[in-house]
Design an enzyme around this catalytic site. Structure first.
Site, short mmCIF file in Angstrom:
data_model
loop_
_atom_site.label_atom_id
_atom_site.label_comp_id
_atom_site.label_asym_id
_atom_site.label_seq_id
_atom_site.Cartn_x
_atom_site.Cartn_y
_atom_site.Cartn_z
N SER A 18 -21.39 26.59 17.35
CA SER A 18 -19.93 26.64 17.48
C SER A 18 -19.31 27.39 16.30
CB SER A 18 -19.35 25.22 17.53
OG SER A 18 -19.58 24.60 18.75
N HIS A 28 -12.51 19.52 16.19
CA HIS A 28 -13.40 20.66 16.41
C HIS A 28 -12.64 21.96 16.60
CE1 HIS A 28 -16.22 23.28 18.66
NE2 HIS A 28 -17.13 22.70 17.90
N ASP A 32 -10.78 25.11 23.36
CA ASP A 32 -11.51 24.07 22.65
C ASP A 32 -10.80 22.73 22.80
OD1 ASP A 32 -13.00 22.75 20.30
OD2 ASP A 32 -13.79 24.78 20.19
#
Length: 375
Positions: free
Chosen positions: A246, A94, A61
């Site tokens: 996600s 994120h 990520d």
């Protein structure tokens, strides 16, 4: 009066500490209370069977930043954005959010709690702010080499031969790979790499257990999990709220870690089959393009006699007093990308590689139109 003054001083000091670390001025237990997916999935009951101990989950990520709720749970990883770094840099938040959904341990009843709080996270940074080439294939290879038993890919875009080869290597190494299916309106069908037959493609549900508006549909969809207004850890020591596939994929990665911890002799295909066969059927009977095999049923998946089990219950509606939601969770979106979409990965320099590989679908991509569990 003395006690009052002492209480005020303690509160000020606590607030100063949080501010210094970048945490928002909210009580930690308020974070746990807003993690509606924990009650929906009956995580407390699931943790009586497994907490993910002994399992490493690779988070490919935007990196994983330091956070009190992840202290001691994040291993030294690697960084394909800044060569030589250890994956602990996260400029978008994120990756830190995905890591928190998988393995945050909070502090007692305070802070964020992950699905597998005793699992370890291997951070592999391939995304920065904005659109860039991302070495997903080499990242998967690295995760396998470092012993990850579960790989989380809360990202999407195009595909290349290196990624296809890496997925095959992960399969041979008995690793479970989970990926986000894709978000509307930027995508309209299950995206790469989630549509590969050896990757579990995860879509998102809302608080009522129904398909979230942001979640795509498609024949390659495998499983659904909570993915709307999901509270988790953020870079800087604070918390963030995300909506998208996600988040759902990270939750399923945590579920896979619980199963692999409880049943260490269970192969990767068996873990996937357990997740799919115990899912709560939704939509059209059986496997369908909107729900795949159904909605994750954590307790049933961990049962020694797996069956459909009691379905997760709908979560209460969001309170009007809830902390305002930050930008929906996305994988390091470029400035011109629609909020809530999954970050495209321009692998090999051009998104058109998907089109070029179109003629090789039968040999390489093997997009699934399944009537049973995935192969």
């Amino acid at each position: 009066m003395t006690r009052f003054i002492a209480a005020v001083v303690a509160a000020v000091l606590a607030g100063s500490s949080a501010a210094a670390y970048g945490a928002p001025a909210i009580a930690a237990d308020a974070v746990r209370n807003k993690q509606w997916h924990l009650k929906y999935l009956k995580v407390e009951e699931a943790h009586r069977s497994s907490t993910g101990k002994g399992i490493t989950v690779a988070v490919i990520d935007s990196g994983v930043a330091g956070h009190p709720d992840l202290a001691g749970s994040v291993l030294d990883g690697t960084d394909f954005v800044k060569r030589g770094a250890d994956g602990r840099t996260d400029r978008s938040g994120h990756g830190t959010g995905m890591a928190g959904l998988i393995a945050a341990h909070g502090n007692g009843n305070n802070g964020a709690l992950g699905i597998a709080p005793d699992a370890k996270v291997l951070p592999i940074r391939v995304l920065d702010r904005g659109r860039r080439n991302a070495e997903v294939g080499p990242a998967i290879d690295y995760a396998v080499k470092k012993g990850a038993k579960v790989i989380n890919l809360s990202l999407g875009g195009s595909i290349d031969p290196a990624t296809l080869s890496a997925v095959e290597e992960a399969k041979a190494a008995d690793v479970v790979i989970i990926a986000s299916a894709g978000n509307k309106p930027a995508e309209f069908d299950v995206i790469a790499p989630a549509f590969l037959k050896d990757i579990v493609a995860v879509g998102a549900t809302n608080r009522s257990g129904e398909k979230a508006d942001v979640s795509v549909s498609g024949a390659a969809l495998d499983l659904m999990a909570p993915g709307e207004d999901i509270e988790s850890t953020d870079a800087g020591g604070g918390y963030r709220v995300g909506t998208g596939t996600s988040d759902a994929a990270a939750i399923v990665s945590g579920a896979a870690a619980l199963i692999r911890s409880k049943y260490p002799d269970m192969s990767a295909p068996e873990v996937v089959a357990r997740l799919e066969s115990t899912a709560t059927d939704k939509g059209a009977p059986g496997v369908d393009k909107d729900y795949g095999h159904g909605v994750l049923n954590l307790v049933a998946a961990l049962s020694d006699s797996p069956g459909s089990g009691p379905a997760p219950s709908a979560a209460p509606s969001a309170s009007a007093s809830s902390t305002p939601t930050v930008a929906p969770t996305v994988a390091a979106p470029p400035d011109n990308e629609l909020a809530g979409s999954t970050t495209p990965l321009i692998v090999g320099g051009i998104a058109a590689v998907v089109v070029l590989l179109g003629g090789l679908v039968g040999a390489f991509l093997l997009v699934r139109r399944r009537s049973g569990s995935s192969g």
